[in-house]
Scaffold this motif. Structure first.
Motif, PDB file in Angstrom:
ATOM      1  N   VAL A  64      79.402  35.785  55.531  1.00 49.78           N
ATOM      2  CA  VAL A  64      80.147  36.314  56.673  1.00 49.78           C
ATOM      3  C   VAL A  64      79.244  37.099  57.621  1.00 49.78           C
ATOM      4  CG1 VAL A  64      82.340  36.366  55.456  1.00 49.78           C
ATOM      5  CG2 VAL A  64      80.827  38.361  55.315  1.00 49.78           C
ATOM      6  N   ASP A  65      77.969  37.210  57.273  1.00 51.84           N
ATOM      7  CA  ASP A  65      77.001  37.906  58.126  1.00 51.84           C
ATOM      8  C   ASP A  65      75.619  37.417  57.733  1.00 51.84           C
ATOM      9  OD1 ASP A  65      76.045  40.338  59.830  1.00 51.84           O
ATOM     10  OD2 ASP A  65      75.059  40.631  57.894  1.00 51.84           O
ATOM     11  N   LEU A  66      74.732  37.242  58.723  1.00 52.74           N
ATOM     12  CA  LEU A  66      73.398  36.724  58.407  1.00 52.74           C
ATOM     13  C   LEU A  66      72.409  37.068  59.506  1.00 52.74           C
ATOM     14  CD1 LEU A  66      71.821  34.907  56.316  1.00 52.74           C
ATOM     15  CD2 LEU A  66      72.173  33.040  57.942  1.00 52.74           C
ATOM     16  N   ALA A  67      71.207  37.453  59.095  1.00 52.43           N
ATOM     17  CA  ALA A  67      70.056  37.560  59.986  1.00 52.43           C
ATOM     18  C   ALA A  67      68.861  36.962  59.253  1.00 52.43           C
ATOM     19  CB  ALA A  67      69.777  39.016  60.366  1.00 52.43           C
ATOM     20  N   VAL A  68      67.984  36.299  59.988  1.00 56.08           N
ATOM     21  CA  VAL A  68      66.818  35.649  59.388  1.00 56.08           C
ATOM     22  C   VAL A  68      65.552  36.269  59.958  1.00 56.08           C
ATOM     23  CG1 VAL A  68      65.536  33.480  59.170  1.00 56.08           C
ATOM     24  CG2 VAL A  68      68.033  33.491  58.939  1.00 56.08           C
ATOM     25  N   SER A  69      64.611  36.575  59.075  1.00 61.46           N
ATOM     26  CA  SER A  69      63.346  37.201  59.466  1.00 61.46           C
ATOM     27  C   SER A  69      62.178  36.404  58.907  1.00 61.46           C
ATOM     28  CB  SER A  69      63.272  38.639  58.932  1.00 61.46           C
ATOM     29  OG  SER A  69      64.351  39.425  59.394  1.00 61.46           O
ATOM     30  N   ARG A  70      61.045  36.483  59.609  1.00 61.58           N
ATOM     31  CA  ARG A  70      59.832  35.778  59.199  1.00 61.58           C
ATOM     32  C   ARG A  70      58.795  36.822  58.802  1.00 61.58           C
ATOM     33  NH1 ARG A  70      58.407  30.392  60.293  1.00 61.58           N
ATOM     34  NH2 ARG A  70      60.301  30.323  61.574  1.00 61.58           N
ATOM     35  N   TYR A  71      58.178  36.624  57.644  1.00 62.78           N
ATOM     36  CA  TYR A  71      57.186  37.583  57.162  1.00 62.78           C
ATOM     37  C   TYR A  71      55.915  37.546  58.006  1.00 62.78           C
ATOM     38  CZ  TYR A  71      59.472  39.001  52.795  1.00 62.78           C
ATOM     39  OH  TYR A  71      60.318  39.543  51.868  1.00 62.78           O
ATOM     40  N   VAL A  72      55.292  38.702  58.141  1.00 66.88           N
ATOM     41  CA  VAL A  72      53.930  38.840  58.663  1.00 66.88           C
ATOM     42  C   VAL A  72      53.048  39.091  57.443  1.00 66.88           C
ATOM     43  CG1 VAL A  72      52.386  40.180  60.127  1.00 66.88           C
ATOM     44  CG2 VAL A  72      54.754  39.779  60.849  1.00 66.88           C
ATOM     45  N   ASN A  73      52.188  38.155  57.126  1.00 64.65           N
ATOM     46  CA  ASN A  73      51.449  38.109  55.860  1.00 64.65           C
ATOM     47  C   ASN A  73      52.428  37.774  54.727  1.00 64.65           C
ATOM     48  OD1 ASN A  73      49.025  38.671  57.190  1.00 64.65           O
ATOM     49  ND2 ASN A  73      49.295  40.873  56.945  1.00 64.65           N
ATOM     50  N   LYS A  74      51.913  37.657  53.506  1.00 66.46           N
ATOM     51  CA  LYS A  74      52.736  37.213  52.392  1.00 66.46           C
ATOM     52  C   LYS A  74      52.955  38.360  51.394  1.00 66.46           C
ATOM     53  CE  LYS A  74      51.775  32.246  52.472  1.00 66.46           C
ATOM     54  NZ  LYS A  74      51.931  32.222  53.903  1.00 66.46           N
ATOM     55  N   PHE A  88      51.876  49.513  55.378  1.00 70.80           N
ATOM     56  CA  PHE A  88      50.487  49.512  54.918  1.00 70.80           C
ATOM     57  C   PHE A  88      50.449  50.196  53.553  1.00 70.80           C
ATOM     58  CE2 PHE A  88      50.213  48.785  59.342  1.00 70.80           C
ATOM     59  CZ  PHE A  88      49.022  48.105  59.583  1.00 70.80           C
ATOM     60  N   PRO A  89      50.065  49.464  52.500  1.00 73.33           N
ATOM     61  CA  PRO A  89      50.150  50.025  51.145  1.00 73.33           C
ATOM     62  C   PRO A  89      49.051  51.036  50.857  1.00 73.33           C
ATOM     63  CG  PRO A  89      49.128  47.865  51.072  1.00 73.33           C
ATOM     64  CD  PRO A  89      49.556  48.083  52.506  1.00 73.33           C
ATOM     65  N   ALA A 129      50.410  43.398  47.218  1.00 69.90           N
ATOM     66  CA  ALA A 129      49.983  44.033  45.974  1.00 69.90           C
ATOM     67  C   ALA A 129      48.471  44.253  45.944  1.00 69.90           C
ATOM     68  CB  ALA A 129      50.421  43.192  44.779  1.00 69.90           C
ATOM     69  N   ALA A 130      47.721  43.408  46.677  1.00 76.59           N
ATOM     70  CA  ALA A 130      46.263  43.524  46.718  1.00 76.59           C
ATOM     71  C   ALA A 130      45.783  44.432  47.845  1.00 76.59           C
ATOM     72  CB  ALA A 130      45.638  42.145  46.860  1.00 76.59           C
ATOM     73  N   GLY A 131      46.702  44.984  48.635  1.00 78.38           N
ATOM     74  CA  GLY A 131      46.311  45.934  49.665  1.00 78.38           C
ATOM     75  C   GLY A 131      46.455  45.453  51.093  1.00 78.38           C
ATOM     76  N   THR A 132      46.983  44.248  51.303  1.00 85.61           N
ATOM     77  CA  THR A 132      47.173  43.719  52.653  1.00 85.61           C
ATOM     78  C   THR A 132      48.494  44.226  53.228  1.00 85.61           C
ATOM     79  OG1 THR A 132      45.939  41.711  52.122  1.00 85.61           O
ATOM     80  CG2 THR A 132      47.423  41.603  54.005  1.00 85.61           C
ATOM     81  N   PRO A 133      48.525  44.654  54.490  1.00 89.02           N
ATOM     82  CA  PRO A 133      49.801  45.085  55.070  1.00 89.02           C
ATOM     83  C   PRO A 133      50.810  43.941  55.081  1.00 89.02           C
ATOM     84  CG  PRO A 133      48.107  44.875  56.775  1.00 89.02           C
ATOM     85  CD  PRO A 133      47.416  44.773  55.456  1.00 89.02           C
ATOM     86  N   LEU A 134      52.077  44.307  54.990  1.00 83.97           N
ATOM     87  CA  LEU A 134      53.152  43.329  54.963  1.00 83.97           C
ATOM     88  C   LEU A 134      54.271  43.784  55.882  1.00 83.97           C
ATOM     89  CD1 LEU A 134      54.481  40.775  53.614  1.00 83.97           C
ATOM     90  CD2 LEU A 134      55.604  42.400  52.071  1.00 83.97           C
ATOM     91  N   GLY A 135      54.843  42.837  56.590  1.00 84.44           N
ATOM     92  CA  GLY A 135      55.995  43.149  57.430  1.00 84.44           C
ATOM     93  C   GLY A 135      56.827  41.913  57.652  1.00 84.44           C
ATOM     94  N   ALA A 193      60.417  42.358  41.036  1.00 84.74           N
ATOM     95  CA  ALA A 193      60.600  42.540  42.473  1.00 84.74           C
ATOM     96  C   ALA A 193      59.302  43.043  43.066  1.00 84.74           C
ATOM     97  CB  ALA A 193      61.745  43.520  42.750  1.00 84.74           C
ATOM     98  N   SER A 194      59.217  43.013  44.400  1.00 79.53           N
ATOM     99  CA  SER A 194      58.067  43.531  45.149  1.00 79.53           C
ATOM    100  C   SER A 194      56.771  42.806  44.822  1.00 79.53           C
ATOM    101  CB  SER A 194      57.894  45.039  44.894  1.00 79.53           C
ATOM    102  OG  SER A 194      59.071  45.743  45.229  1.00 79.53           O
ATOM    103  N   SER A 195      56.864  41.595  44.290  1.00 77.50           N
ATOM    104  CA  SER A 195      55.691  40.764  43.963  1.00 77.50           C
ATOM    105  C   SER A 195      54.750  41.430  42.966  1.00 77.50           C
ATOM    106  CB  SER A 195      54.907  40.402  45.233  1.00 77.50           C
ATOM    107  OG  SER A 195      55.672  39.571  46.070  1.00 77.50           O
ATOM    108  N   GLU A 196      55.258  42.385  42.199  1.00 78.26           N
ATOM    109  CA  GLU A 196      54.410  43.020  41.185  1.00 78.26           C
ATOM    110  C   GLU A 196      54.072  42.010  40.092  1.00 78.26           C
ATOM    111  OE1 GLU A 196      54.547  47.302  40.175  1.00 78.26           O
ATOM    112  OE2 GLU A 196      56.632  47.137  40.797  1.00 78.26           O
ATOM    113  N   ASP A 197      52.798  42.018  39.675  1.00 75.19           N
ATOM    114  CA  ASP A 197      52.278  41.164  38.605  1.00 75.19           C
ATOM    115  C   ASP A 197      52.310  39.678  38.955  1.00 75.19           C
ATOM    116  OD1 ASP A 197      51.816  43.401  36.929  1.00 75.19           O
ATOM    117  OD2 ASP A 197      53.918  43.390  36.308  1.00 75.19           O
ATOM    118  N   VAL A 198      52.453  39.356  40.240  1.00 73.85           N
ATOM    119  CA  VAL A 198      52.385  37.959  40.682  1.00 73.85           C
ATOM    120  C   VAL A 198      50.935  37.636  41.039  1.00 73.85           C
ATOM    121  CG1 VAL A 198      53.137  36.265  42.397  1.00 73.85           C
ATOM    122  CG2 VAL A 198      54.747  37.996  41.552  1.00 73.85           C
ATOM    123  N   THR A 199      50.440  36.512  40.542  1.00 72.53           N
ATOM    124  CA  THR A 199      49.076  36.094  40.853  1.00 72.53           C
ATOM    125  C   THR A 199      49.080  34.628  41.290  1.00 72.53           C
ATOM    126  OG1 THR A 199      48.692  35.594  38.500  1.00 72.53           O
ATOM    127  CG2 THR A 199      47.933  37.739  39.314  1.00 72.53           C
TER     128      THR A 199
END
Length: 403
Positions: free
Chosen positions: A198-208, A314-315, A213-219, A148-154
């Motif tokens: 029975v319930d749903l909301a959809v969100s779009r990421y700001v950055n990936k 902001f990591p 993991a490399a230090g870029t803010p994510l939202g 989870a949290s994109s750890e160890d993803v390259t």
């Protein structure tokens, strides 16, 4: 009802009291010391504290038995739903089979299970051969099969580079390779009951997420979701046999509007997904999930805000360990009409060395909202450009050692 809770998610994220009447039900919490310490002092319950490094399943099984009379086991963490299968078997309680849980934990198995569903997903290889190239040549993602949290993803520029990195891993079998998909990443969060959304909301990421993991803010920010997006999410639920609980589905939208499955989890999303989902829809996902899983009536739904909500983290894990973060948040961000809350670490406090999205742990965490999703996105993108988090001065003791 006698309920065993495998307590792994911070209590403030779940707030079990909102769904479980602790005066009416016999509730036992079990977990490691750091997590058990966050249970409210006055909470009426039994507490079973594991040793700090004790195996979760072995520890729970050593402290419980079928004679205890537990009727339900709750495990709401990404890293507990598979373990809960073993605990239920130990206690003689019915529940999801390990094979079913694997479909929402193992990133290879979930894509294999989509075969024949008509849902597109990235091409992938679970066990590459040293003698053959991958069936694609371009950018390639190397990621843990469970994580989870994109750890160890390259992300590698070519399939050949990714293969080289794969064979250098100490345990390559725990990883998988998949083709890189160009497009925006979205996440769909909601509730499944009897196999139906029975319930749903959809969100779009700001950055990936992988960039975080490399230090870029994510939202991410909520936006109006289309019937096609809802149908896509329901098809994933059906194809993977998800019967109940929270849904956190990530998918791509390409430039031509095609939706491509990325991965799914049968639990609530991280960061501020839970409180912002409740503000937008009136549904507190953990409470509704607990009610569904325990066979209780779902709680009353609150009044939706009428706004779209978003967050930006902001990591600090990429900064030198133990070094306080030097934070700059422009006044234009703090006073912006979209800004609902700007949380910053106390001066002189260092961020954790591990990857986290918790608002009380990262150097800067922003919550924002607007009636127009486009306006909200522009504000979050402005925050990502103008807020800075750098390494502050080292503690005096470390400076003396360095000297």
């Amino acid at each position: 009802m006698k309920i065993l809770v495998m307590h792994q998610v911070p209590y403030r994220k779940i707030d079990y009291q909102r769904a479980i009447d602790h005066g009416r039900h016999d509730v036992t919490y079990v977990g490691h010391p750091h997590r058990m310490a966050d249970l409210p002092d006055g909470l009426r319950c039994t507490r079973l504290v594991l040793d700090p490094d004790e195996d979760l399943v072995a520890g729970v099984c050593a402290r419980t038995s079928p004679a205890d009379g537990f009727e339900k086991v709750l495990a709401l963490s990404e890293f507990g739903i598979a373990e809960a299968c073993s605990v239920r078997r130990h206690l003689g309680i019915d529940g999801p089979a390990p094979e079913q849980v694997e479909l929402v934990r193992d990133k290879v198995r979930m894509k294999e299970a989509l075969a024949g569903s008509g849902l597109r997903h990235p091409r992938f290889v679970r066990e590459p051969s040293r003698c053959r190239p991958l069936p694609w040549t371009g950018r390639t993602v190397l990621k843990p099969r469970q994580g989870a949290s994109s750890e160890d993803v390259t992300v590698h520029e070519t399939a050949r580079d990714a293969l080289g990195a794969y064979w250098k891993l100490p345990d390559p079998g725990a990883f998988q390779l998949e083709e890189h998909i160009d497009g925006d990443i979205l996440h769909a969060d909601g509730l499944v009951q009897d196999g139906r959304l029975v319930d749903l909301a959809v969100s779009r990421y700001v950055n990936k997420p992988v960039e975080y993991a490399a230090g870029t803010p994510l939202g991410s920010h909520q936006e109006p979701h289309s019937p096609e997006q809802r149908a896509f999410a329901q098809r994933v639920v059906t194809a993977l046999g998800i019967e109940e609980g929270s849904l956190h589905l990530e998918f791509f939208e390409t430039a031509d509007g095609e939706r491509v499955f990325l991965e799914v989890a049968n639990r609530v999303g991280g960061a501020a997904v839970v409180p912002l989902h409740e503000q937008h829809t009136g549904v507190h996902l953990p409470s509704h999930e607990i009610a569904v899983r325990l066979g209780l009536d779902r709680p009353a739904t609150g009044r939706p805000s009428g706004r779209y909500h978003g967050w930006l983290a902001f990591p600090g894990h990429h900064l030198p360990e133990g070094t306080p973060a030097a934070i700059t948040v422009p006044d234009s961000v703090r006073t912006h009409p979209c800004a609902d809350r700007v949380h910053t670490l106390a001066p002189g406090r260092a961020a954790p060395a591990h990857v986290t999205y918790q608002e009380w742990e990262v150097p800067v965490f922003i919550e924002a909202s607007h009636t127009d999703a486009g306006q909200l996105r522009r504000f979050l993108e402005e925050c990502a450009r103008t807020v800075t988090v750098d390494a502050g001065p080292q503690p005096a003791a470390e400076r003396r050692v360095a000297a």
